[in-house]
Design an enzyme around this catalytic site. Sequence first.
Site, PDB file in Angstrom:
ATOM      1  N   ASP A  46      26.417  63.071  13.426  1.00  0.00           N
ATOM      2  CA  ASP A  46      25.374  62.047  13.433  1.00  0.00           C
ATOM      3  C   ASP A  46      24.073  62.580  14.021  1.00  0.00           C
ATOM      4  O   ASP A  46      24.092  63.431  14.915  1.00  0.00           O
ATOM      5  CB  ASP A  46      25.816  60.833  14.262  1.00  0.00           C
ATOM      6  CG  ASP A  46      26.891  60.009  13.574  1.00  0.00           C
ATOM      7  OD1 ASP A  46      27.094  60.195  12.364  1.00  0.00           O
ATOM      8  OD2 ASP A  46      27.519  59.177  14.256  1.00  0.00           O
ATOM      9  N   TYR A  74      35.314  66.479  21.477  1.00  0.00           N
ATOM     10  CA  TYR A  74      34.040  65.863  21.834  1.00  0.00           C
ATOM     11  C   TYR A  74      34.020  65.467  23.309  1.00  0.00           C
ATOM     12  O   TYR A  74      35.071  65.227  23.921  1.00  0.00           O
ATOM     13  CB  TYR A  74      33.812  64.564  21.036  1.00  0.00           C
ATOM     14  CG  TYR A  74      33.799  64.689  19.545  1.00  0.00           C
ATOM     15  CD1 TYR A  74      32.595  64.771  18.847  1.00  0.00           C
ATOM     16  CD2 TYR A  74      34.977  64.675  18.806  1.00  0.00           C
ATOM     17  CE1 TYR A  74      32.569  64.855  17.462  1.00  0.00           C
ATOM     18  CE2 TYR A  74      34.967  64.762  17.412  1.00  0.00           C
ATOM     19  CZ  TYR A  74      33.751  64.850  16.752  1.00  0.00           C
ATOM     20  OH  TYR A  74      33.737  64.924  15.384  1.00  0.00           O
ATOM     21  N   ASP A  88      26.369  52.342  18.607  1.00  0.00           N
ATOM     22  CA  ASP A  88      25.636  53.280  19.461  1.00  0.00           C
ATOM     23  C   ASP A  88      24.328  52.624  19.897  1.00  0.00           C
ATOM     24  O   ASP A  88      24.150  51.411  19.721  1.00  0.00           O
ATOM     25  CB  ASP A  88      25.396  54.621  18.750  1.00  0.00           C
ATOM     26  CG  ASP A  88      24.610  54.479  17.448  1.00  0.00           C
ATOM     27  OD1 ASP A  88      23.881  53.484  17.285  1.00  0.00           O
ATOM     28  OD2 ASP A  88      24.715  55.370  16.588  1.00  0.00           O
ATOM     29  N   ARG A 183      32.431  56.682  17.682  1.00  0.00           N
ATOM     30  CA  ARG A 183      31.783  55.380  17.913  1.00  0.00           C
ATOM     31  C   ARG A 183      32.791  54.242  17.788  1.00  0.00           C
ATOM     32  O   ARG A 183      32.769  53.282  18.569  1.00  0.00           O
ATOM     33  CB  ARG A 183      30.642  55.179  16.917  1.00  0.00           C
ATOM     34  CG  ARG A 183      29.410  56.030  17.203  1.00  0.00           C
ATOM     35  CD  ARG A 183      28.338  55.811  16.150  1.00  0.00           C
ATOM     36  NE  ARG A 183      28.731  56.359  14.862  1.00  0.00           N
ATOM     37  CZ  ARG A 183      28.454  55.792  13.681  1.00  0.00           C
ATOM     38  NH1 ARG A 183      27.808  54.636  13.644  1.00  0.00           N
ATOM     39  NH2 ARG A 183      28.822  56.365  12.556  1.00  0.00           N
TER      40      ARG A 183
END
Length: 310
Positions: A46, A74, A88, A183
């Site tokens: 993203d 991550y 987000d 997310r």
Amino acid sequence: MAKRRGQAVHGWINLDKPRGISSARAVAIVKRVFDASKAGHGGTLDPLASGVLPIAIGEATKTASYTMGKSKSYEFSLAWGSETSTDDTEGEVIRQSDIRPSEDHIDRALAQFHGAIDQVPPDYSAIKINGSRAYDLARQAGADQPLPALKPREVRIDQFRRLESDRAGARFFVRCGKGTYIRALARDLGRVLGSAAHVTSLRRLSVGQFHVDHAISLDFLEKLTHSAAALEHLHPVLSALDDIPALPISRTEAQKLRHGQTLKALNVSAKQRFAMLKTGSTAIAIEGQTPVALVMLKAGAICPVRVLNL
């Protein structure tokens, strides 16, 4: 006048994508730096996320799908108290909560997010619905045209642990399989805890064998435009295929595969090694040190799937 095709450059760049640009933009910059004829990435990141974005150049693009399927890791931070339309900081607040979970409550909830789980992708995602991207449909959605409900998909979570937390938010480490949306993970964790949450920062640490500790920044790479120094940061085409069996073949066999011909498995020079594979398995055929083609065993024959022109 014929269109200029670019240089014959083949391999991978382990890019540390900065926050604020799309994966497509990062690919375009790398393609320009190497004056490459073609380039692509091994898994979208993203625009608001930073970190590892493997970029395939030249013939390495034919192996990109194998990189996209690799395990990823991550680090991300979330804020408690609000859920947004995009999950987000870019979206509008759509739900709020006064609940702020304790460390113990968080750690116990994480056990629900391990192994194979069902996950509904974010409304603003690249999932296709009847041929259209979900994020395009989400932008068009309104009272007269609600967004079609996204179906849950099975994803794999190998590790999910809390690194730190307070009343405002928390930071986590995740190792997961293909197709996992961080997310959505943050959104669902907030719901399980009776609160609400959205991602505030996201950094990808690894994609398969590509790690952020050995990644090159985009700023640094751009300074090397069209220079021999840029090639020093190019990884071999085989970098994305380290977990695929290698099949040594002869020069004659290589020539046949390059022309799209199949090889009879019983006549292949490395038949004993290839016999370990099951029908439908994929391997990389190699002549000496040169990768020749991705191949598959079908009905007793070795069939070329993607021929590499190296």
